[in-house]
Design an enzyme around this catalytic site. Structure first.
Site, PDB file in Angstrom:
ATOM      1  N   LYS A 142     -11.947  15.110   4.792  1.00 22.39           N
ATOM      2  CA  LYS A 142     -13.429  14.327   3.734  1.00 22.39           C
ATOM      3  C   LYS A 142     -14.632  12.865   4.172  1.00 22.39           C
ATOM      4  O   LYS A 142     -13.555  12.302   4.874  1.00 22.39           O
ATOM      5  CB  LYS A 142     -13.292  13.658   2.385  1.00 22.39           C
ATOM      6  CG  LYS A 142     -13.790  13.095   1.990  1.00 22.39           C
ATOM      7  CD  LYS A 142     -13.233  12.143   0.782  1.00 22.39           C
ATOM      8  CE  LYS A 142     -14.424  10.327   0.428  1.00 22.39           C
ATOM      9  NZ  LYS A 142     -13.754   9.831   0.255  1.00 22.39           N
ATOM     10  N   GLU A 199     -19.277  15.078   1.198  1.00 23.67           N
ATOM     11  CA  GLU A 199     -19.145  14.683   0.429  1.00 23.67           C
ATOM     12  C   GLU A 199     -20.526  13.981   0.772  1.00 23.67           C
ATOM     13  O   GLU A 199     -20.669  12.624   0.932  1.00 23.67           O
ATOM     14  CB  GLU A 199     -18.211  13.954  -0.137  1.00 23.67           C
ATOM     15  CG  GLU A 199     -18.743  12.537  -0.864  1.00 23.67           C
ATOM     16  CD  GLU A 199     -17.377  11.218  -1.780  1.00 23.67           C
ATOM     17  OE1 GLU A 199     -16.676  11.835  -0.938  1.00 23.67           O
ATOM     18  OE2 GLU A 199     -17.472  10.560  -2.258  1.00 23.67           O
ATOM     19  N   ARG A 218       0.619  -1.171   0.113  1.00 23.58           N
ATOM     20  CA  ARG A 218       0.372  -0.257  -0.018  1.00 23.58           C
ATOM     21  C   ARG A 218       0.982   0.950  -0.312  1.00 23.58           C
ATOM     22  O   ARG A 218       0.499   2.367  -1.049  1.00 23.58           O
ATOM     23  CB  ARG A 218      -0.443  -0.403   1.092  1.00 23.58           C
ATOM     24  CG  ARG A 218      -1.823  -1.301   1.175  1.00 23.58           C
ATOM     25  CD  ARG A 218      -3.207  -1.252   2.332  1.00 23.58           C
ATOM     26  NE  ARG A 218      -2.986  -1.532   4.023  1.00 23.58           N
ATOM     27  CZ  ARG A 218      -2.333  -2.141   4.572  1.00 23.58           C
ATOM     28  NH1 ARG A 218      -2.294  -3.375   3.788  1.00 23.58           N
ATOM     29  NH2 ARG A 218      -2.448  -1.767   5.491  1.00 23.58           N
ATOM     30  N   LYS A 277     -18.096  17.848  -2.647  1.00 19.62           N
ATOM     31  CA  LYS A 277     -17.182  17.151  -3.205  1.00 19.62           C
ATOM     32  C   LYS A 277     -18.997  15.859  -3.700  1.00 19.62           C
ATOM     33  O   LYS A 277     -19.289  14.953  -3.463  1.00 19.62           O
ATOM     34  CB  LYS A 277     -16.731  15.857  -2.386  1.00 19.62           C
ATOM     35  CG  LYS A 277     -16.112  14.598  -3.450  1.00 19.62           C
ATOM     36  CD  LYS A 277     -15.189  13.877  -3.182  1.00 19.62           C
ATOM     37  CE  LYS A 277     -14.758  12.567  -3.522  1.00 19.62           C
ATOM     38  NZ  LYS A 277     -13.313  12.243  -3.649  1.00 19.62           N
TER      39      LYS A 277
HETATM   40  P1  13P Z   1     -14.708   7.611  -7.271  1.00 20.35           P
HETATM   41  O1  13P Z   1     -14.582   8.849  -7.703  1.00 20.35           O
HETATM   42  O2  13P Z   1     -13.931   6.098  -7.594  1.00 20.35           O
HETATM   43  O3  13P Z   1     -15.785   6.851  -7.015  1.00 20.35           O
HETATM   44  O4  13P Z   1     -13.965   7.719  -5.431  1.00 20.35           O
HETATM   45  C1  13P Z   1     -14.306   8.734  -4.510  1.00 20.35           C
HETATM   46  C2  13P Z   1     -13.954   9.288  -3.303  1.00 20.35           C
HETATM   47  O5  13P Z   1     -13.092   9.310  -2.925  1.00 20.35           O
HETATM   48  C3  13P Z   1     -15.375   8.299  -2.943  1.00 20.35           C
HETATM   49  O6  13P Z   1     -15.412   8.933  -1.544  1.00 20.35           O
END
Ligand code: 13P
Length: 340
Positions: A136, A177, A46, A219
């Site tokens: 986030k 998000e 990772r 987001k």
């Molecule tokens: P994806 O662009 O693969 O949807 O991932 C973005 C992300 O951070 C989802 O939480």
């Protein structure tokens, strides 16, 4: 930290049509990605994979922020430089995923609420110490028979508001998000309606919980038909409905909207972002992609150190394509394969 400083960090992340690399896959999610290329998900693998991404030559021109997972924030590059330090030295803002995942919402089958608020003030203090300057939190809204319920939308909006307020208190820019999933068979019109309801609830909560929008990034999903829907909209239609929905529901004070890719192919995510920017709005409209920035790079790498350069080229290419799309300057002719 003053509201002005949070706003300055948020604006710097999306300056000059830059976007965000979402490299914050949890240990479970990165295992799934590694399984797809036949690589064992060890801590060192990772680390090596993230090292490859973060040291890609020139990526700072197109990537203004990287979202890290807790483990990665504490790891270092091959030369011993801690990842947050390495990124900051390149002018890329280090970020941290702070939610602990979407869990079943009691009494609401098929729906989830995102957890992680307990002890979050103390975790934010440590993350700031470790160099994180944005964060986030992902809420998941599922479309299906009779769902989402307003109860689910409101519970998730409330948690996003509480998280965002704590983040700003710690001097960290919150990315909120609220992801409406594109995995079902719903039409694009249904996605529009659910995204509108979700954004309305979210900005109501952010206002009630005294979150400063000038220091907050959004987001969201694009407004797009579910994967199983027989009628898939053109990128022009995706752009029209996405921009219309956001103009109606997202205040102009928000310094940037960074879309997730949500399972779109790499080129589809770029093409849709470009079409969205051809229409434009009062905010920078950019990307915060996970899969759509990493798919080709992950495959090119396949766990072999000999492939690092090819993988970096693939990642650099996708970053550049998406920064062009964030300017509305992308075209399909620029998509020549980079890896022979
Ligand atoms: P994806 O662009 O693969 O949807 O991932 C973005 C992300 O951070 C989802 O939480």
């Amino acid at each position: 930290m003053s509201a002005n400083e949070l706003g300055a960090i948020a604006r710097s992340i999306v300056a000059d049509h830059k976007g965000i690399l979402a490299a914050d896959e949890s240990t479970g999610t990165i295992k799934k990605r590694f399984d797809s290329i036949g690589v064992e998900s060890t801590e060192e693998n990772r680390r090596a994979y993230r090292d490859l991404l973060f040291t890609t030559p020139g990526c700072e021109e197109h990537v203004g922020g990287v979202i890290l997972f807790d483990e990665t924030l504490r790891q270092s590059s091959a030369d011993g430089t801690p990842f947050p330090e390495l990124l900051a030295a390149r002018g890329i803002v280090p970020g941290i995923k702070v939610d602990t995942g979407a869990k079943g919402l009691a009494g609401r089958p098929g729906e989830t609420v995102t957890e992680g608020l307990d002890g979050l003030r103390e975790r934010f203090a440590e993350y700031h110490e470790l160099g994180a300057r944005f964060a986030k939190w992902r809420a998941v809204i599922t479309i299906g028979d009779g769902i989402p319920t307003q109860a689910c939308i409101d519970a998730n909006a409330h948690a996003l508001g509480r998280y965002a307020a704590l983040s700003q208190e710690a001097g960290i820019v919150p990315i909120v998000e609220p992801e409406v999933l594109m995995d079902a068979d719903n039409t694009i019109e249904t996605c529009y309606e659910v995204t509108a309801r979700t954004l309305q609830a979210l900005f109501g909560e952010l206002d009630r919980q005294a979150v400063d929008l000038h220091g907050t990034l959004l987001k969201p999903n694009m407004v797009i038909a579910g994967k199983g829907c027989a009628t898939q909209a053109s990128s022009q239609r995706v752009a029209e409905l996405t921009v219309d929905c956001f103009l109606r529901h997202v205040p102009a004070a928000v310094p940037g909207i960074v879309f997730l890719s949500g399972g779109q192919s790499e080129v589809q995510a770029t093409e849709n972002l470009n079409a969205i920017n051809e229409l434009g709005g009062p905010w920078p409209l950019s990307f915060s992609y996970g899969r759509a920035l990493q798919g080709s790079a992950l495959e090119a790498w396949s766990g072999d150190p000999a492939n690092v350069e090819d993988a970096q080229q693939a990642f650099a290419h996708r970053s550049r394509m998406n920064a062009l799309a964030a300017a509305g300057s992308w075209s399909s002719g620029l998509e020549a394969p980079v890896v022979a």
